[in-house]
Write an enzyme that holds these catalytic residues in place. Structure first.
Site, PDB file in Angstrom:
ATOM      1  N   TYR A 114      46.464  38.848  51.867  1.00  0.00           N
ATOM      2  CA  TYR A 114      46.637  37.515  51.627  1.00  0.00           C
ATOM      3  C   TYR A 114      45.903  36.943  52.842  1.00  0.00           C
ATOM      4  CZ  TYR A 114      50.752  38.433  48.024  1.00  0.00           C
ATOM      5  OH  TYR A 114      51.137  38.367  47.267  1.00  0.00           O
TER       6      TYR A 114
ATOM      7  N   ASN B  18      50.028  30.930  40.487  1.00  0.00           N
ATOM      8  CA  ASN B  18      49.564  31.306  39.306  1.00  0.00           C
ATOM      9  C   ASN B  18      50.609  31.880  37.798  1.00  0.00           C
ATOM     10  OD1 ASN B  18      47.605  32.279  37.313  1.00  0.00           O
ATOM     11  ND2 ASN B  18      47.982  34.145  38.306  1.00  0.00           N
TER      12      ASN B  18
ATOM     13  N   CYS C 241      45.804  37.786  39.966  1.00  0.00           N
ATOM     14  CA  CYS C 241      46.578  37.382  41.271  1.00  0.00           C
ATOM     15  C   CYS C 241      47.466  39.106  41.454  1.00  0.00           C
ATOM     16  CB  CYS C 241      47.755  36.765  41.320  1.00  0.00           C
ATOM     17  SG  CYS C 241      48.260  37.217  39.849  1.00  0.00           S
ATOM     18  N   HIS C 242      47.347  40.065  40.500  1.00  0.00           N
ATOM     19  CA  HIS C 242      47.726  41.006  40.722  1.00  0.00           C
ATOM     20  C   HIS C 242      46.993  42.241  41.308  1.00  0.00           C
ATOM     21  CE1 HIS C 242      44.523  41.480  37.374  1.00  0.00           C
ATOM     22  NE2 HIS C 242      44.669  42.854  37.424  1.00  0.00           N
TER      23      HIS C 242
ATOM     24  N   GLU D 231      41.750  49.380  35.543  1.00  0.00           N
ATOM     25  CA  GLU D 231      40.444  48.258  35.797  1.00  0.00           C
ATOM     26  C   GLU D 231      39.754  49.335  36.428  1.00  0.00           C
ATOM     27  OE1 GLU D 231      41.834  43.530  36.497  1.00  0.00           O
ATOM     28  OE2 GLU D 231      41.931  45.008  38.124  1.00  0.00           O
TER      29      GLU D 231
END
Length: 352
Positions: free
Chosen positions: A288, A311, A319-320, A346
């Protein structure tokens, strides 16, 4: 096989609770029966000392466990019961049909069962779902220029008053002109981590969330009111494309989504933060604080976190991929274990 004792205790607790946030996160092998199950299996729960936990179904299979016949861990998890699936298929086979309790006799399904299970899954009864589906067809017809009376008859509404009342309950207003009709389709999509709800029109995606996310009903209602739209069950080419991309993503075959998202949702600041989120490469993370610095304001970390939490298009607006500055995972609306799984998936996709 998972060896960490603390992790095993957490997983056993989630198994007892049938916690859907852990769907796809782990599988449990039961020593006394020789079967392995998903976390939400409805079968009687084994004792903790009789459990072995695995990250994947393949690991459980290689450890000589056979798949449970009740929860079918080798299949895509589904929150829909066989009865609800059959009813949805029946609607899609004839979406114009006006359903009555008598029709259930042909399906050998109790009207009370249909009403109770549909209410649990979709927040509406089967009859309400079928009516919403017919309304969706009527909305499409009216937007294309069909007269209101013709749309009413084509969608099997016997009276104009009943049709307008149904319109009012869904839209909040009775349409006066064709251009007044704005329609979004809501589609249930199965994934490895549990079902997701997608809401979109033909041009853009407006919402994508795991169906067990807390407060999802309020998100949908807020979307409906802010955009002045009707949201009805159905699908379209965009949602079909999204489902294909989600399958590829969860299978480690996709790192970037091409499905377009709506540009008018959120506040200007939220849209700015969401645009930054979409620049985070798949397989990486940021904080953040780092996002706030990109915005030119070191003190905006909390505001960025709030925008991140607002979101409602999961995965496509990633956002993860935002974690805390100290390296801890931080919160995630879909659940912390899902967040870890997504990041790991990912990273593996990026390395492949």
């Amino acid at each position: 096989m998972i060896q960490d004792e603390q992790t095993k205790k957490v997983y056993y607790k989630m198994l007892i609770e049938k916690n859907s946030h852990y769907e796809g996160i782990f599988y449990v092998g039961v020593k006394t029966t020789g079967v392995f199950c998903r976390p939400t299996c409805p079968a009687r729960k084994p004792k903790e000392e009789n459990c072995e936990f695995f990250d994947t179904a393949q690991e459980a299979t290689l450890a000589s466990y056979r798949p449970c016949k009740r929860c079918q861990p080798l299949n895509t998890p589904s929150g829909l019961s066989p009865e609800v699936k059959e009813l949805v298929a029946s609607i899609e086979a004839n979406p114009e049909k006006k359903w009555t309790d008598r029709d259930f006799d042909e399906l050998t399904i109790s009207p009370n069962t249909a009403r109770r299970q549909f209410k649990k899954q979709f927040g509406m009864t089967f009859i309400e779902y079928a009516r919403a589906r017919r309304l969706g067809l009527a909305f499409h017809s009216i937007r294309k220029g069909t007269r209101l009376i013709d749309a009413q008859l084509d969608s099997s509404f016997e009276s104009s008053n009943g049709f307008r009342d149904a319109f009012t309950r869904t839209m909040g207003i009775v349409p006066q002109k064709n251009k007044d009709i704005r329609l979004l389709s809501a589609c249930w999509i199965e994934t490895k981590l549990g079902p997701m709800l997608a809401i979109a029109n033909d041009e853009a995606l407006y919402l994508l969330e795991f169906v067990d996310r807390r407060g999802l009903e309020k998100e949908i209602e807020k979307l409906r009111k802010r955009q002045t739209v009707a949201i009805v069950p159905g699908t379209n080419l965009l949602l079909e494309r999204l489902e294909q991309e989600l399958n590829q993503y969860f299978n480690g075959e996709l790192s970037a989504f091409e499905t377009p998202i709506a540009t008018e949702i959120g506040t200007p600041f939220e849209r700015t933060v969401w645009a930054l989120l979409r620049t985070i490469p798949s397989g990486t993370t940021t904080s953040y604080k780092a996002l706030a610095q990109q915005l030119g304001n070191d003190k905006a970390a909390r505001a960025v976190a709030r925008a991140n939490g607002a979101n409602q298009i999961s995965l496509l607006i990633p956002c993860h991929r935002v974690i805390q500055s100290n390296g801890e995972m931080g919160g995630y609306g879909g659940g912390g274990e899902r967040k870890k799984w997504l990041l790991r998936n990912e990273e593996n996709t990026r390395k492949a």
